[in-house]
Scaffold this motif. Structure first.
Motif, mmCIF file in Angstrom:
data_model
loop_
_atom_site.group_PDB
_atom_site.id
_atom_site.type_symbol
_atom_site.label_atom_id
_atom_site.label_comp_id
_atom_site.label_asym_id
_atom_site.label_seq_id
_atom_site.Cartn_x
_atom_site.Cartn_y
_atom_site.Cartn_z
ATOM 1 N N PRO A 111 -0.224 9.454 -10.779
ATOM 2 C CA PRO A 111 0.304 10.431 -9.810
ATOM 3 C C PRO A 111 1.807 10.669 -9.934
ATOM 4 C CG PRO A 111 -1.151 8.873 -8.717
ATOM 5 C CD PRO A 111 -0.898 8.337 -10.094
ATOM 6 N N LEU A 112 2.566 9.620 -10.273
ATOM 7 C CA LEU A 112 4.015 9.793 -10.401
ATOM 8 C C LEU A 112 4.352 10.739 -11.548
ATOM 9 C CD1 LEU A 112 5.396 6.185 -9.770
ATOM 10 C CD2 LEU A 112 5.507 8.161 -8.241
ATOM 11 N N VAL A 113 3.727 10.507 -12.700
ATOM 12 C CA VAL A 113 3.994 11.376 -13.851
ATOM 13 C C VAL A 113 3.379 12.754 -13.617
ATOM 14 C CG1 VAL A 113 3.709 11.657 -16.340
ATOM 15 C CG2 VAL A 113 4.112 9.385 -15.388
ATOM 16 N N MET A 114 2.239 12.783 -12.944
ATOM 17 C CA MET A 114 1.587 14.055 -12.636
ATOM 18 C C MET A 114 2.493 14.924 -11.754
ATOM 19 S SD MET A 114 -2.059 14.778 -10.785
ATOM 20 C CE MET A 114 -1.396 14.223 -9.232
ATOM 21 N N ALA A 115 3.190 14.303 -10.821
ATOM 22 C CA ALA A 115 4.112 15.055 -9.961
ATOM 23 C C ALA A 115 5.204 15.707 -10.805
ATOM 24 C CB ALA A 115 4.726 14.138 -8.906
ATOM 25 N N LEU A 116 5.689 14.981 -11.830
ATOM 26 C CA LEU A 116 6.684 15.561 -12.734
ATOM 27 C C LEU A 116 6.091 16.753 -13.486
ATOM 28 C CD1 LEU A 116 9.444 15.478 -14.163
ATOM 29 C CD2 LEU A 116 8.431 13.843 -15.792
ATOM 30 N N GLY A 117 4.847 16.589 -13.965
ATOM 31 C CA GLY A 117 4.168 17.702 -14.626
ATOM 32 C C GLY A 117 3.995 18.880 -13.686
ATOM 33 N N GLY A 118 3.740 18.577 -12.412
ATOM 34 C CA GLY A 118 3.602 19.633 -11.409
ATOM 35 C C GLY A 118 4.875 20.447 -11.264
ATOM 36 N N VAL A 119 6.027 19.751 -11.284
ATOM 37 C CA VAL A 119 7.312 20.446 -11.214
ATOM 38 C C VAL A 119 7.476 21.363 -12.426
ATOM 39 C CG1 VAL A 119 9.821 20.140 -11.286
ATOM 40 C CG2 VAL A 119 8.428 18.664 -9.828
ATOM 41 N N PHE A 120 7.112 20.851 -13.609
ATOM 42 C CA PHE A 120 7.195 21.677 -14.824
ATOM 43 C C PHE A 120 6.354 22.938 -14.682
ATOM 44 C CE2 PHE A 120 8.022 17.737 -17.721
ATOM 45 C CZ PHE A 120 9.330 17.697 -17.286
ATOM 46 N N GLY A 121 5.157 22.782 -14.093
ATOM 47 C CA GLY A 121 4.289 23.940 -13.895
ATOM 48 C C GLY A 121 4.857 24.926 -12.899
ATOM 49 N N MET A 122 5.447 24.401 -11.835
ATOM 50 C CA MET A 122 6.011 25.270 -10.800
ATOM 51 C C MET A 122 7.181 26.095 -11.316
ATOM 52 S SD MET A 122 5.991 22.708 -7.514
ATOM 53 C CE MET A 122 4.490 21.858 -7.011
ATOM 54 N N ILE A 123 8.007 25.480 -12.172
ATOM 55 C CA ILE A 123 9.181 26.199 -12.676
ATOM 56 C C ILE A 123 8.895 26.866 -14.027
ATOM 57 C CG2 ILE A 123 10.770 24.741 -11.390
ATOM 58 C CD1 ILE A 123 11.439 23.271 -13.974
ATOM 59 N N GLU A 124 7.638 26.814 -14.426
ATOM 60 C CA GLU A 124 7.150 27.524 -15.612
ATOM 61 C C GLU A 124 7.819 27.079 -16.911
ATOM 62 O OE1 GLU A 124 7.425 31.694 -14.718
ATOM 63 O OE2 GLU A 124 5.912 31.557 -13.137
ATOM 64 N N VAL A 125 8.001 25.762 -17.049
ATOM 65 C CA VAL A 125 8.442 25.217 -18.329
ATOM 66 C C VAL A 125 7.285 25.394 -19.314
ATOM 67 C CG1 VAL A 125 9.076 23.110 -19.570
ATOM 68 C CG2 VAL A 125 9.995 23.533 -17.274
ATOM 69 N N PRO A 126 7.519 25.954 -20.494
ATOM 70 C CA PRO A 126 6.410 26.165 -21.432
ATOM 71 C C PRO A 126 5.742 24.850 -21.841
ATOM 72 C CG PRO A 126 8.359 27.389 -22.115
ATOM 73 C CD PRO A 126 8.796 26.470 -21.014
ATOM 74 N N LEU A 127 4.431 24.794 -21.737
ATOM 75 C CA LEU A 127 3.656 23.636 -22.187
ATOM 76 C C LEU A 127 2.365 24.170 -22.800
ATOM 77 C CD1 LEU A 127 3.384 20.529 -22.296
ATOM 78 C CD2 LEU A 127 2.158 20.661 -20.119
#
Length: 200
Positions: free
Chosen positions: A77-93
């Protein structure tokens, strides 16, 4: 109440929560509502690929034993929250859905094979896949949602799914239960393969 009873009670609450939600067949990217916490909480439960991967993390933690049984469900969940931020700010993945499907295949196989790598390696595997799951949640956040409440919702739901896996994985204390848990790992890997073939 003993420790095992706490785990069983938590797993039952998580299971009932999951069963109360109408399942979806895949990510649609659709707006699931304009709520914050509730919308975030429902998002992981509406994707079967998320559900089986989260349960696999709990199952694998049981096979690895302490401290992994708690470390993995905390790392994810901790790392997932970081991934969630990336998704919210539309960092390309790239290949997010592929990463999610692969997580079910790999984690399912780890359970099926009762793989026991060092804790750091298990945490690295779980954390790497958590990025993809979190990214999908964040990228699909409804525009009107409060980002913090939404993220808290999907982290809590993920924790409950991990707890379901831990609860079911506790059967591994008995020989027949261990076979059942490993069989569940096989089914998770097969389901992940089906998701993967659907993406390709």
């Amino acid at each position: 109440m003993t420790f095992d009873k706490y785990v069983a009670a938590g797993a039952m609450i998580g299971f009932l929560t999951v069963m109360a939600v109408e399942p979806a067949l895949a990510h649609t990217g659709a707006d699931h509502g304009a709520g914050g916490f509730a919308t975030g909480f429902l998002h992981p439960l509406l994707g079967p690929d998320h559900v089986i991967a989260m349960i696999a993390v709990g199952l694998w933690g049981v096979f690895l034993g302490a401290p992994a049984i708690w470390v993995l469900p905390i790392v994810f969940p901790l790392v997932m929250a970081l991934g969630g931020v990336f998704g919210m700010i539309e960092v390309p993945l790239p290949s997010v859905e592929t990463g999610i499907a692969l997580s079910a295949v790999v984690l399912g196989l780890c359970v099926a094979l009762a793989a026991k790598p060092p804790l750091w390696m298990a945490a690295l595997i779980v954390g790497a896949f958590a990025i993809f799951h979190g990214y999908a949640h964040g990228a699909e956040m409804p525009v009107a949602s409060d980002a913090v409440s939404y993220a808290l919702g999907f982290v809590v739901a993920t924790g409950l799914l991990h707890l379901c896996g831990i609860g079911f994985g506790s059967l591994a204390r008995w020989p027949a239960g261990k076979l059942a848990v490993r069989a569940a790992g096989v089914l998770i890997a097969i389901a992940g393969g089906a998701f993967l073939s659907g993406i390709a």
